[in-house]
Every structure is written in structure tokens, then in C-alpha cells.
Design a protein around this motif. Structure first.
Motif, short mmCIF file in Angstrom:
data_model
loop_
_atom_site.label_atom_id
_atom_site.label_comp_id
_atom_site.label_asym_id
_atom_site.label_seq_id
_atom_site.Cartn_x
_atom_site.Cartn_y
_atom_site.Cartn_z
N VAL A 129 24.13 -9.71 43.23
CA VAL A 129 23.65 -8.63 44.11
C VAL A 129 24.38 -8.68 45.46
CG1 VAL A 129 21.63 -7.77 45.37
CG2 VAL A 129 21.40 -8.49 42.99
N GLY A 130 24.68 -9.89 45.93
CA GLY A 130 25.44 -10.02 47.18
C GLY A 130 26.83 -9.42 47.04
N CYS A 131 27.47 -9.62 45.88
CA CYS A 131 28.79 -9.01 45.64
C CYS A 131 28.68 -7.49 45.66
CB CYS A 131 29.36 -9.49 44.31
SG CYS A 131 29.93 -11.20 44.31
N SER A 132 27.63 -6.97 45.02
CA SER A 132 27.48 -5.52 44.92
C SER A 132 27.12 -4.89 46.27
CB SER A 132 26.40 -5.18 43.88
OG SER A 132 26.24 -3.79 43.77
N LEU A 133 26.10 -5.46 46.92
CA LEU A 133 25.65 -4.88 48.19
C LEU A 133 26.58 -5.25 49.34
CD1 LEU A 133 21.77 -5.44 47.97
CD2 LEU A 133 23.08 -3.37 47.45
N GLY A 134 26.96 -6.53 49.39
CA GLY A 134 27.76 -7.00 50.53
C GLY A 134 29.20 -6.51 50.48
N LEU A 135 29.86 -6.69 49.34
CA LEU A 135 31.28 -6.34 49.27
C LEU A 135 31.49 -4.84 49.05
CD1 LEU A 135 32.70 -9.27 47.09
CD2 LEU A 135 32.69 -9.03 49.57
N ASN A 136 30.73 -4.29 48.09
CA ASN A 136 30.98 -2.90 47.72
C ASN A 136 30.30 -1.90 48.66
OD1 ASN A 136 29.93 -0.53 45.44
ND2 ASN A 136 32.07 -0.86 45.86
N GLN A 137 28.99 -2.02 48.81
CA GLN A 137 28.27 -0.99 49.55
C GLN A 137 28.36 -1.16 51.07
OE1 GLN A 137 24.36 -0.09 48.03
NE2 GLN A 137 24.93 -0.61 45.94
N THR A 138 28.51 -2.42 51.54
CA THR A 138 28.60 -2.64 52.99
C THR A 138 30.04 -2.62 53.48
OG1 THR A 138 26.60 -4.00 52.94
CG2 THR A 138 28.02 -4.21 54.88
N LEU A 139 30.93 -3.36 52.77
CA LEU A 139 32.32 -3.45 53.22
C LEU A 139 33.23 -2.46 52.48
CD1 LEU A 139 32.63 -7.35 53.42
CD2 LEU A 139 32.17 -5.74 55.27
N ILE B 104 34.48 -2.52 49.56
CA ILE B 104 35.53 -3.15 48.75
C ILE B 104 35.32 -2.73 47.29
CG2 ILE B 104 36.45 -5.36 47.91
CD1 ILE B 104 35.64 -6.58 50.59
N THR B 105 36.34 -2.10 46.68
CA THR B 105 36.19 -1.56 45.33
C THR B 105 36.96 -2.35 44.28
OG1 THR B 105 38.03 -0.04 45.70
CG2 THR B 105 35.81 0.76 46.25
N LEU B 106 37.75 -3.34 44.70
CA LEU B 106 38.51 -4.18 43.76
C LEU B 106 39.38 -3.34 42.82
CD1 LEU B 106 35.77 -6.81 42.77
CD2 LEU B 106 37.53 -6.99 44.53
N GLY B 107 40.10 -2.40 43.38
CA GLY B 107 41.01 -1.59 42.57
C GLY B 107 40.53 -0.18 42.34
N ASP C 89 35.62 4.32 38.72
CA ASP C 89 34.25 4.82 38.76
C ASP C 89 33.26 3.67 38.98
OD1 ASP C 89 34.32 3.48 36.41
OD2 ASP C 89 34.24 5.26 35.13
N PHE C 90 32.02 4.02 39.10
CA PHE C 90 30.96 3.03 39.39
C PHE C 90 30.90 1.95 38.32
CE2 PHE C 90 26.57 1.64 38.75
CZ PHE C 90 26.30 1.11 40.00
N LYS C 91 31.11 2.38 37.06
CA LYS C 91 31.05 1.44 35.95
C LYS C 91 32.14 0.37 36.05
CE LYS C 91 31.16 1.43 30.88
NZ LYS C 91 31.33 2.30 29.68
N SER C 92 33.37 0.80 36.37
CA SER C 92 34.51 -0.13 36.46
C SER C 92 34.34 -1.08 37.64
CB SER C 92 35.82 0.65 36.59
OG SER C 92 36.00 1.49 35.48
N ILE C 93 33.93 -0.52 38.78
CA ILE C 93 33.75 -1.36 39.97
C ILE C 93 32.65 -2.39 39.73
CG2 ILE C 93 33.05 -1.33 42.39
CD1 ILE C 93 34.28 1.47 42.59
N GLY C 94 31.55 -1.96 39.11
CA GLY C 94 30.46 -2.89 38.82
C GLY C 94 30.90 -4.01 37.89
N PHE C 95 31.72 -3.67 36.90
CA PHE C 95 32.21 -4.70 35.99
C PHE C 95 33.06 -5.73 36.73
CE2 PHE C 95 35.41 -6.41 33.12
CZ PHE C 95 34.64 -6.81 32.03
N ARG C 96 33.98 -5.25 37.58
CA ARG C 96 34.85 -6.19 38.31
C ARG C 96 34.05 -7.03 39.31
NH1 ARG C 96 38.76 -1.86 37.78
NH2 ARG C 96 38.02 -0.86 39.66
N LEU C 97 33.05 -6.44 39.95
CA LEU C 97 32.21 -7.21 40.87
C LEU C 97 31.41 -8.27 40.11
CD1 LEU C 97 30.87 -4.35 43.16
CD2 LEU C 97 32.37 -6.23 43.86
N ALA C 98 30.98 -7.92 38.90
CA ALA C 98 30.26 -8.90 38.08
C ALA C 98 31.17 -10.07 37.69
CB ALA C 98 29.71 -8.23 36.83
#
Length: 224
Positions: free
Chosen positions: A69-79, A81-84, A87-96
Motif C-alpha cells: 500500500v505504501g508503494c501504491s499510495l506513496g510512490l504512485n499517488q503521492t509522488l 511515479i508510474t514505473l514506465g 494503464d492502472f493495471k500495468s502500473i499496479g502490477f509493477r508496483l506490486a
């Protein structure tokens, strides 16, 4: 018993394929990161030892759900960071994958460090006396023997990682446990069948891994 599968409403193989991909990518990431952490923990540089020790103790004792959840909220939604991107599905997979690697890497590190402790100190001292640097001693002499000594513990870490991928559903990754939750909601009259189906699925994923790596462990064990 499994009549609900005939409706074509549930992509069971697709969900387990996401679980397999999560496991493979996270295993590769955690193996690399865990090896680097192990190198830091036995490094002669105090700053690296402090960082490695602090990271392992902090992340290993943090619930995996918080890490993801920290990766999702902290990196993606706050900072942002999309890691490439994607869509939401791809970003979520890479954050996981990132979160699972960061978390599992600590267990890989500790397993490797125990393997490093099995290597006689005299070997490292002899290598240093020949003029090899710390990095050369670690990568050419110590780590190859450490990996052979900890195949079985690493197999346990990999099996635990496979089961931990179910937590990825907390950040919207559509792996096996996410589908199971959907099926439980829609097929309330077939709860036992749904649980049995997913339990068998995870047994099929983890049992061959344990048997294979157990055989490898016996084949490559260092005789002392």
C-alpha cells in the motif's frame, strides 16, 4: 461441484498466470536486491553495514500489506511515479513487483548471510593475501559457496513469496486471490468448491517448486 466454471464468467487460468508472473518477476528482483543487501551487511564499510542492517530489520518487520500500500499510495499517488507508465493495471502490477521484491529481498539477504557464515574464514583471508579486493573475494569465492549452502532456505523463501502474491490484490492487481474474492461473492452456495479450487491451484504452484529445489539442494550441497 465446479459447475460455475462452465459459465465462462471467470478467467481462472488468467488469474493464476498473473500470480505466476508476479512470483517470477518478484523472485528475480528479490534475489538481486537480497544479494546486494547481503554484500552490504558483510561489507568492511561501516555506512553500508548500518544501511543494510537498518533496512533489513525495518522492512522485514513491516507487514507486507503496508509495504504494498505504501508503494501504491506513496510512490504512485503521492509522488506520481508510474514505473514506465501505462494503464492502472500495468502500473499496479509493477508496483506490486517492486513491493514484493523490496520485502522478500530482506529474507533472501538473511538466508544468504547465513550461507556466507558457513564459508571458512581462512578462504577469504587467503584470497585477500593473494591481493584480491573485497568485491572479488565476495563474488568469486564466498557467494558461490553461500548460494550452494542455502538452496533449501531460498526455496522456502520462494514458496512464501508465491503465497504472499495474494496480498497484491490490496492494490488492485487481478491475481488469483482477487478472483477468489469475486467468486466467493458471486457463488456463495459453492464456497467449499471455490476454496478447494484455489487451494489446489496454489498446491500445484508451490509443491513442484519445493520438490525441485529440495533435489537441487542435495545435488549442489557443499561437502565439509
Amino acid at each position: 461441484m465446479f459447475d460455475f466454471l462452465d459459465s465462462g464468467q471467470y478467467d481462472l487460468l488468467g488469474a493464476f498466470w498473473v500470480t505466476v508472473q508476479l512470483t517470477l518477476y518478484s523472485a528475480a528482483g528479490s534475489l538481486i536486491w537480497g544479494t546486494l543487501l547481503a554484500g552490504m551487511r558483510v561489507s568492511p564499510v561501516p555506512l553500508l553495514r548500518v544501511f543494510g542492517t537498518g533496512y533489513v530489520n525495518l522492512v522485514r518487520n513491516t507487514p507486507l500489506t503496508l509495504v504494498l500500500v505504501g508503494c501504491s499510495l506513496g510512490l504512485n499517488q503521492t509522488l506520481s511515479i508510474t514505473l514506465g507508465g501505462g494503464d492502472f493495471k500495468s502500473i499496479g502490477f509493477r508496483l506490486a513487483v517492486l513491493g514484493l521484491s523490496a520485502y522478500t529481498g530482506t529474507f533472501v539477504c538473511e538466508a544468504l548471510r547465513s550461507g556466507i557464515n558457513t564459508v571458512p574464514v581462512g578462504q577469504a583471508e587467503a584470497a585477500r593475501a593473494l591481493g584480491l579486493s573485497f568485491r572479488q573475494v565476495l563474488t568469486l569465492i564466498v557467494l558461490p559457496q553461500a548460494f550452494r549452502a542455502v538452496v533449501a532456505p531460498l526455496a522456502n523463501v520462494l514458496i512464501a513469496l508465491t503465497k504472499n502474491t495474494t496480498v497484491a490484490s490490496a492494490i488492485g492487481v487481478a491475481e488469483a486471490s482477487a478472483l477468489m474474492k469475486t467468486m466467493i461473492e458471486n457463488e456463495s452456495s459453492a464456497l467449499f468448491a471455490v476454496f478447494t479450487l484455489f487451494a489446489l491451484g496454489f498446491i500445484l504452484l508451490t509443491l513442484p517448486t519445493g520438490l525441485l529445489l529440495g533435489w537441487v539442494s542435495k545435488r549442489v550441497a557443499v561437502k565439509r
